[in-house]
Write an enzyme that holds these catalytic residues in place. Structure first.
Site, mmCIF file in Angstrom:
data_model
loop_
_atom_site.group_PDB
_atom_site.id
_atom_site.type_symbol
_atom_site.label_atom_id
_atom_site.label_comp_id
_atom_site.label_asym_id
_atom_site.label_seq_id
_atom_site.Cartn_x
_atom_site.Cartn_y
_atom_site.Cartn_z
ATOM 1 N N ASP A 143 -14.936 1.351 7.549
ATOM 2 C CA ASP A 143 -13.978 2.346 7.040
ATOM 3 C C ASP A 143 -14.637 3.277 6.036
ATOM 4 O OD1 ASP A 143 -11.310 3.523 6.618
ATOM 5 O OD2 ASP A 143 -11.554 2.688 4.614
ATOM 6 N N SER B 236 -7.756 2.764 9.488
ATOM 7 C CA SER B 236 -8.317 2.740 8.146
ATOM 8 C C SER B 236 -7.493 1.871 7.195
ATOM 9 C CB SER B 236 -8.391 4.194 7.639
ATOM 10 O OG SER B 236 -8.719 4.243 6.281
ATOM 11 N N HIS C 289 0.863 -1.186 0.000
ATOM 12 C CA HIS C 289 0.000 0.000 0.000
ATOM 13 C C HIS C 289 0.893 1.227 0.000
ATOM 14 C CE1 HIS C 289 -3.671 2.263 0.974
ATOM 15 N NE2 HIS C 289 -2.900 3.007 1.742
ATOM 16 N N ARG D 220 -14.955 11.526 8.279
ATOM 17 C CA ARG D 220 -13.671 12.188 8.581
ATOM 18 C C ARG D 220 -13.359 13.253 7.551
ATOM 19 N NH1 ARG D 220 -9.654 7.551 8.439
ATOM 20 N NH2 ARG D 220 -8.136 9.212 8.750
ATOM 21 N N LYS E 157 -8.452 -2.469 6.245
ATOM 22 C CA LYS E 157 -8.759 -2.897 4.874
ATOM 23 C C LYS E 157 -7.865 -4.060 4.450
ATOM 24 C CE LYS E 157 -8.492 1.278 2.985
ATOM 25 N NZ LYS E 157 -8.805 2.601 3.501
HETATM 26 N N1 URA Z 1 -5.489 6.104 3.409
HETATM 27 C C1 URA Z 1 -6.508 5.385 3.914
HETATM 28 O O1 URA Z 1 -6.865 4.351 3.384
HETATM 29 N N2 URA Z 1 -7.111 5.826 5.027
HETATM 30 C C2 URA Z 1 -6.744 6.961 5.658
HETATM 31 O O2 URA Z 1 -7.327 7.308 6.673
HETATM 32 C C3 URA Z 1 -5.697 7.699 5.105
HETATM 33 C C4 URA Z 1 -5.078 7.237 3.977
#
Ligand code: URA
Ligand code: CA
Length: 433
Positions: free
Chosen positions: A162, A184, A83, A169, A188
């Site tokens: 999320d 977050s 990621h 947010r 995932k």
């Molecule tokens: N990337 C994400 O997936 N979530 C966040 O809160 C910030 C960056």
């Protein structure tokens, strides 16, 4: 048992939550029992008061289990996900997924679309004629079993907490919170079935974390919380003060990825893929150390095996594998313009966000979720920080199908490329690797 209001009070007053309390908050919010205004209040309390690593791990676990958790146990090997925290012109997934898979580490990745000035991997992949990113989970797992890799759109039943929390947010000024970002990102990945995760935390004007200190704090917490959840998490920190590679735009980045898989890509993109890929091979236990892993990756590129895996991947997701050998099959733009240096000097730096916004102006990105994108649009930078330029020499080429956008895009790009009088050293790509 505390009421939702009492749970908000706990965080407002700087107290700590139990695992149970965090699970209740997440479940109540996802089920609709807890309205948006209560979650908004709790998010602000968490933003201001912070959370311990244990609390963050419990929150992450609760979020990951708020929907379907993908079971990849039918795919042999250690499933390693990668990621990166945003960025401009970040083509790495398009290169890394087939490169790493060609060395024997299965890649099962769910990805997102671009919004604002950052591009999304799914939009880039969809610029390949026929390529589909919407698959159900069974088809996804099967593709990983057969081809060794798949990259698809995250299905709506994965980590719904999320999705709902992030939307709140985004409009309550609570995005840049370390525990909330960690929750977050890791939730995932856990829901997606990853055993280990390599994270590229970007620092600089094009990133989400603008300072090195903030990025280091985020990286440390990502690793700590991953460990508490039994997932190995390895972070590197990379500079996002200038875009990665040269291409910014969907089909343009697919072209750049194909060149990189042939060993003909830009030096910075190639190096980042080798560093991230080496960590993935070590976590995936196909190499004993990063040196050995790097040799494996380089031989996969040199032998053509990485490009073969790219072809197989594209074909398995419905795309035309011939793009690997003939990039003119990718969508192109009808109009181009060369942007020239307004003065003589050295490129002292970029506003990477501004470069992303110029590409968006040309049609490569979307301002709102529902906006269409132009797959052929974008730009190609001809210079990097530290390069010498003469007045009138080319800085970049713009690509679009809407020529009315060229003037504004050129203006934005010229604002985003800084040319100074002093000779400067190119900045390092890696702050920590
Ligand atoms: N990337 C994400 O997936 N979530 C966040 O809160 C910030 C960056
Ligand atoms: Ca790029």
């Amino acid at each position: 048992m505390k009421s939702i209001e009492e749970l908000i009070e706990v965080k407002r007053d700087g107290g700590s939550h139990s695992a149970d309390e965090l699970r209740r908050l997440v479940d109540a919010f996802v089920s609709g029992e807890m309205p948006d205004y209560q979650m908004a209040a709790w998010l602000m309390a968490a933003f201001i008061r912070g959370m311990s690593s244990d609390e963050t791990a419990w929150l992450t676990e609760a979020m990951a289990h708020s929907g379907r958790v993908i079971d990849l146990s039918g795919v042999p090997g250690v499933k390693v996900d990668k990621h990166s925290t945003g960025g401009v012109g970040d083509t790495t997934t398009l290169v890394l997924a087939p490169l790493v898979a060609s060395c024997g580490v299965p890649v099962a990745k769910m990805s997102g679309r671009g919004l604002g000035f950052t591009g999304g991997t799914l939009d880039k992949l969809e610029s390949i004629p026929g390529f589909r990113v919407e698959w159900d989970v069974d088809a996804f797992v099967k593709m990983v079993q057969v081809t060794g890799l798949a990259v698809i759109a995250q299905s709506p039943d994965i980590d719904p907490a999320d999705k709902k929390m992030y939307a709140l947010r985004d409009v309550t000024a609570t995005v840049p919170s370390v525990p909330l970002i960690v929750g977050s990102i890791i939730s995932k990945k856990v829901a997606g079935g990853a055993d280990a995760i390599v994270l590229d935390v970007k620092v600089g004007s094009g990133a989400f974390m603008k300072t090195e200190a903030d990025a280091r704090a985020l990286a440390a917490e990502l690793a700590r919380v991953g460990q508490l959840l039994g997932r190995r998490v390895v972070c590197i920190l990379t500079d996002m003060d200038q875009p990665l590679g040269r291409a910014v735009g969907n089909a343009l980045e697919v072209r750049e990825a194909i060149a990189t898989l042939k060993g003909e890509g830009p030096a910075d993109l190639t190096e980042l893929c080798l560093v991230l890929g080496a960590k993935m091979l070590v976590l995936g236990r196909v190499a004993g150390d990063e040196r050995e892993a790097r040799d494996l990756l380089m031989s996969a590129i040199a032998s053509g095996r990485a490009l073969d895996t790219f072809r197989a991947w594209v074909a398995s997701q419905g795309g035309d594998p011939a793009v690997a050998d003939d990039v003119s099959l990718l969508p192109a733009a009808a109009h181009t313009r060369v942007v020239r240096a307004p003065r003589t000097g050295w490129v002292s730096g970029f506003d990477a966000e501004g470069v992303g916004r110029a590409a968006m102006e040309l049609g490569a990105g979307r301002a709102r979720k529902e906006d269409p994108i132009d797959p052929g649009a974008g730009l190609e930078l001809g210079v990097k920080t530290g390069d010498r330029v003469d007045e009138g020499s080319p800085l970049a080429t713009l690509f679009t199908n809407d020529p009315s956008r060229l003037d504004e895009a050129e203006r934005r790009l010229l604002d985003a490329i800084h040319v100074g009088d002093e000779e400067i050293e190119p900045p390092p790509l890696f702050l920590e690797a």
